[in-house]
Scaffold this active site. Structure first.
Site, mmCIF file in Angstrom:
data_model
loop_
_atom_site.group_PDB
_atom_site.id
_atom_site.type_symbol
_atom_site.label_atom_id
_atom_site.label_comp_id
_atom_site.label_asym_id
_atom_site.label_seq_id
_atom_site.Cartn_x
_atom_site.Cartn_y
_atom_site.Cartn_z
ATOM 1 N N GLY A 137 0.971 -1.287 -0.307
ATOM 2 C CA GLY A 137 0.125 -0.037 -0.294
ATOM 3 C C GLY A 137 0.556 1.456 0.034
ATOM 4 O O GLY A 137 -0.065 2.339 0.214
ATOM 5 N N LYS A 178 9.995 2.857 0.916
ATOM 6 C CA LYS A 178 8.840 2.270 1.669
ATOM 7 C C LYS A 178 7.931 3.982 1.705
ATOM 8 O O LYS A 178 8.732 4.866 2.485
ATOM 9 C CB LYS A 178 8.822 1.673 3.052
ATOM 10 C CG LYS A 178 7.912 1.638 3.767
ATOM 11 C CD LYS A 178 8.113 1.227 4.949
ATOM 12 C CE LYS A 178 7.002 0.559 6.050
ATOM 13 N NZ LYS A 178 7.580 -0.530 6.836
ATOM 14 N N ARG A 225 14.416 -0.092 1.007
ATOM 15 C CA ARG A 225 14.216 -1.095 1.747
ATOM 16 C C ARG A 225 15.069 -2.062 0.762
ATOM 17 O O ARG A 225 15.099 -1.668 0.144
ATOM 18 C CB ARG A 225 13.061 -1.285 2.526
ATOM 19 C CG ARG A 225 12.411 -0.062 3.434
ATOM 20 C CD ARG A 225 11.551 -1.616 3.983
ATOM 21 N NE ARG A 225 10.310 -2.023 2.888
ATOM 22 C CZ ARG A 225 9.135 -2.963 3.970
ATOM 23 N NH1 ARG A 225 9.476 -2.645 5.078
ATOM 24 N NH2 ARG A 225 8.746 -3.179 2.539
ATOM 25 N N ARG A 283 5.953 -12.645 0.921
ATOM 26 C CA ARG A 283 5.788 -13.074 2.385
ATOM 27 C C ARG A 283 4.364 -13.937 2.423
ATOM 28 O O ARG A 283 4.203 -13.806 1.186
ATOM 29 C CB ARG A 283 4.602 -11.176 2.952
ATOM 30 C CG ARG A 283 5.144 -10.290 3.585
ATOM 31 C CD ARG A 283 4.715 -9.387 2.235
ATOM 32 N NE ARG A 283 6.045 -8.260 1.659
ATOM 33 C CZ ARG A 283 6.024 -6.725 2.571
ATOM 34 N NH1 ARG A 283 5.163 -7.193 3.913
ATOM 35 N NH2 ARG A 283 6.639 -5.862 3.011
ATOM 36 N N ASP A 289 0.934 -11.021 6.644
ATOM 37 C CA ASP A 289 1.877 -10.186 5.857
ATOM 38 C C ASP A 289 2.990 -9.467 5.981
ATOM 39 O O ASP A 289 3.304 -9.006 5.335
ATOM 40 C CB ASP A 289 0.770 -9.362 5.480
ATOM 41 C CG ASP A 289 0.743 -7.965 6.500
ATOM 42 O OD1 ASP A 289 -0.232 -9.061 7.657
ATOM 43 O OD2 ASP A 289 0.183 -7.060 6.461
ATOM 44 N N ASN A 290 3.612 -10.001 7.214
ATOM 45 C CA ASN A 290 4.499 -9.809 8.122
ATOM 46 C C ASN A 290 5.312 -10.000 8.027
ATOM 47 O O ASN A 290 6.209 -10.734 8.594
ATOM 48 C CB ASN A 290 3.964 -8.453 8.869
ATOM 49 C CG ASN A 290 3.925 -7.467 9.190
ATOM 50 O OD1 ASN A 290 3.653 -6.855 7.891
ATOM 51 N ND2 ASN A 290 3.094 -6.558 9.328
HETATM 52 P P1 AMP Z 1 1.052 -3.039 8.013
HETATM 53 O O1 AMP Z 1 0.485 -3.168 9.070
HETATM 54 O O2 AMP Z 1 1.842 -2.001 7.987
HETATM 55 O O3 AMP Z 1 1.903 -4.249 7.724
HETATM 56 O O4 AMP Z 1 0.197 -3.088 6.849
HETATM 57 C C1 AMP Z 1 -0.646 -3.640 6.668
HETATM 58 C C2 AMP Z 1 -1.257 -3.393 5.198
HETATM 59 O O5 AMP Z 1 -1.627 -2.003 4.931
HETATM 60 C C3 AMP Z 1 -0.169 -3.007 3.934
HETATM 61 O O6 AMP Z 1 -0.607 -3.995 3.044
HETATM 62 C C4 AMP Z 1 0.615 -2.066 3.707
HETATM 63 O O7 AMP Z 1 0.545 -1.777 2.480
HETATM 64 C C5 AMP Z 1 -0.777 -0.743 3.926
HETATM 65 N N1 AMP Z 1 -0.476 0.152 5.060
HETATM 66 C C6 AMP Z 1 -0.232 0.521 5.829
HETATM 67 N N2 AMP Z 1 -0.254 1.922 5.828
HETATM 68 C C7 AMP Z 1 -0.197 1.937 4.789
HETATM 69 C C8 AMP Z 1 -0.375 4.106 4.228
HETATM 70 N N3 AMP Z 1 0.149 4.833 4.816
HETATM 71 N N4 AMP Z 1 -1.065 4.013 3.191
HETATM 72 C C9 AMP Z 1 -1.904 2.885 2.532
HETATM 73 N N5 AMP Z 1 -1.555 1.530 3.019
HETATM 74 C C10 AMP Z 1 -1.026 1.227 4.127
HETATM 75 MG MG MG Z 2 3.453 -5.170 6.728
#
Ligand code: AMP
Ligand code: MG
Length: 521
Positions: free
Chosen positions: A103, A123, A193, A200, A270-271
């Protein structure tokens, strides 16, 4: 100057692409990625770059060039490259969340240098088809945290994605830092990065969820070909072996986390990297007081699903989700279940072995498990700093000539509370430890050398990252640099940096950013 990179794109060349080529949000099917264009930052400025990673990519000396800044801030594209965002799904906090994807991560290019293949990714460089309701940006504070921590983890010997550079974008980003209804503008930043791959568990789960076995197979075959080629030509047996390798690597990673006191904070599928790398540094934290129940993530406060003590179990849960995704290629439960069972049995042994190493024990005895359980019990009864405790323990003398408690006194947050019953418990444990050490051949000195290679002296304590952030918000980047240099040698004494070998200061106990972090980043 032009960046001299040996470009070798494989992911976008070999895997199916989303036919739509703009950044609008959408559900993507039958594809592993979507082509996107990074957002141009308003006024990018280089804050820091990693000399090790520059070297790893053959970019030493390029970091001060206009091209470096332009390319790693997303302002300009490298010639003949097409950036893309990866498609993946994931289980978040125990529930299938559907499509997630990059995202706010944009892959620029893959390169080869000194026999090593790397994917380079930004990122925080704007929206992609996977941005859902968010903006695709990242704030300075979370970018500093990712930048410093990923490089620190590398130097600690923990498998991890890396960071090449930290660049402030000049854009302001609207965030509700604690999700408590108080949003504000914050400075934006972009981290470049680097990893052999950013795939993942969720990258595979998404195709299984779509019952798209064809794309799943293409992706798994691709992963084996490039990252697990030693397993041979893909077949059912090789898919099983692949899952086994991912299990082993994931176990290794989480045992390292337990060793250094790292709490990831958001172990959603996803992480979870398919290469067993620590990935997606968000509301992570470092254990200060040794406490299996601790998590820094306020978003997870109610259930503490991802608390320190649960991390090895969560990896198993996540592996189960990956097994479910791979099932359609293997079509047999038994071999997958056997691997999950192996994890379950071996992770406990691996954990005990790791803890024994932290105690300086090289031989193995049946009772070691009890010694460790008793240590954990007493460590949790008295608020004891994990890093200080294990480091100071290397001064222990097995002939008992030095007062045991004095040796580790500095690690107690409330030394005056170590009285009566608690003091007896500590003394009992030290007696057991002393007896156990009699069975070891090593001298005190040899044991200390061994222990100090396993127990870091310096980690990125939560308040240290916050000090770097507070200074950076005022455009003082010196703390970032100091910590970056310090954490390159986490096992070295570095007496000139002794002030960082200290317990968390009291002001940081309940401070936002230090002990409390949300997913807002
Ligand atoms: P995370 O919890 O950071 O692993 O993110 C979970 C999902 O939300 C992933 O698909 C990220 O790419 C998306 N995501 C997190 N923060 C943002 C953001 N500010 N804008 C767009 N997508 C985001
Ligand atoms: Mg993530």
């Amino acid at each position: 100057m032009n960046l001299d990179l040996n470009i070798q794109d494989r992911f976008s060349q070999e895997l199916p692409a989303d036919p739509i080529e703009d950044n609008t949000r959408r559900e993507v099917k039958n594809a592993c990625f979507s082509y996107v264009t990074p957002k141009k930052p308003i006024a990018p400025k280089l804050i820091h770059s990693s000399s090790e990673m520059l070297e790893g990519l053959g970019l030493i000396g390029a970091e001060d060039s206009d091209d470096f800044l332009a390319i790693f801030s997303g302002a300009k594209l490298l010639p003949n490259t097409r950036p893309y965002a990866m498609c993946y799904g994931g289980h978040q906090f125990g529930n299938w969340a559907g499509q997630l994807g990059d995202g706010r991560a944009i892959n620029l290019v893959e390169v080869m240098h000194q026999g090593q293949h790397w994917a380079l990714q930004l990122k925080g460089s704007g929206e992609t088809p996977y941005s859902r309701t968010a903006d695709g940006l990242a704030v300075l504070r979370s970018s500093i945290r990712e930048y410093l921590c990923s490089e620190a983890m590398y130097h600690l010997g923990v498998p991890t994605t890396r960071a090449l550079s930290l660049i402030s974008s000049g854009n302001m980003v609207w965030r509700d830092m604690l999700y408590d209804g108080n949003p504000d503008y914050e400075k934006g930043a972009i981290v470049a990065r680097v990893a052999p791959s950013f795939l993942r568990f969720g990258s595979y789960e998404i195709h299984a969820a779509h019952q798209d076995v064809k794309t799943l197979k293409i992706l798994v075959d691709y992963t084996i070909k490039h990252h697990y080629s030693y397993l041979g030509t893909p077949s059912k047996e090789v898919y099983v072996a692949f899952f086994n390798e991912v299990m082993i690597k994931s176990m290794d990673m989480v045992i390292h986390w337990q060793r250094v006191g790292f709490v990831h904070g958001v172990m959603n599928t996803d992480n979870m990297s398919i290469l067993g790398l620590t990935i997606d540094y968000g509301p992570y934290g470092w254990l200060e007081g040794y406490d299996h129940g601790w998590t820094p993530n306020t978003t997870d406060r109610a259930h503490k699903r991802y608390r320190y003590g649960s991390q090895p179990q969560v990896v198993l849960w996540n592996l189960l989700k990956l097994a479910n995704a791979l099932f359609s290629l293997i079509e047999e439960v038994a071999p997958l279940q056997a691997i999950l069972d192996t994890y379950h049995q071996n992770v406990q042994v691996a954990y005990i072995d790791m803890m024994c190493a932290k105690l300086g024990l090289k031989t193995k005895f049946q009772d070691d498990k009890v010694l460790i359980q008793e240590l954990e019990a007493v460590l949790q009864r008295s608020e004891t700093d994990m890093t200080l405790f294990f480091r100071l323990l290397s001064n222990f003398k097995k002939d008992g000539t030095v007062d045991h408690l004095m040796t580790i006194q500095e690690a107690f947050y409330q030394p005056e509370e170590v009285q009566g019953d608690l003091k007896t418990q500590w003394n009992t444990w030290f007696r057991s430890y002393q007896q156990r050490l009699q069975k070891e051949n090593a001298s005190d000195q040899e044991r200390a050398v061994y222990m100090n290679r396993i127990n870091p002296k310096y980690v990125l304590r939560n308040y240290m990252a916050q000090l770097a952030i507070d200074a950076a918000e005022k455009e003082d980047y010196s703390v970032i640099d100091t910590l970056f240099r310090l954490l390159k040698k986490p096992y070295d004494e570095q007496p000139e940096h002794q002030k960082w070998f200290a317990k968390r200061p009291e002001w940081a106990r309940n401070k936002v950013g230090c002990s409390m972090l949300s997913c807002s980043s």
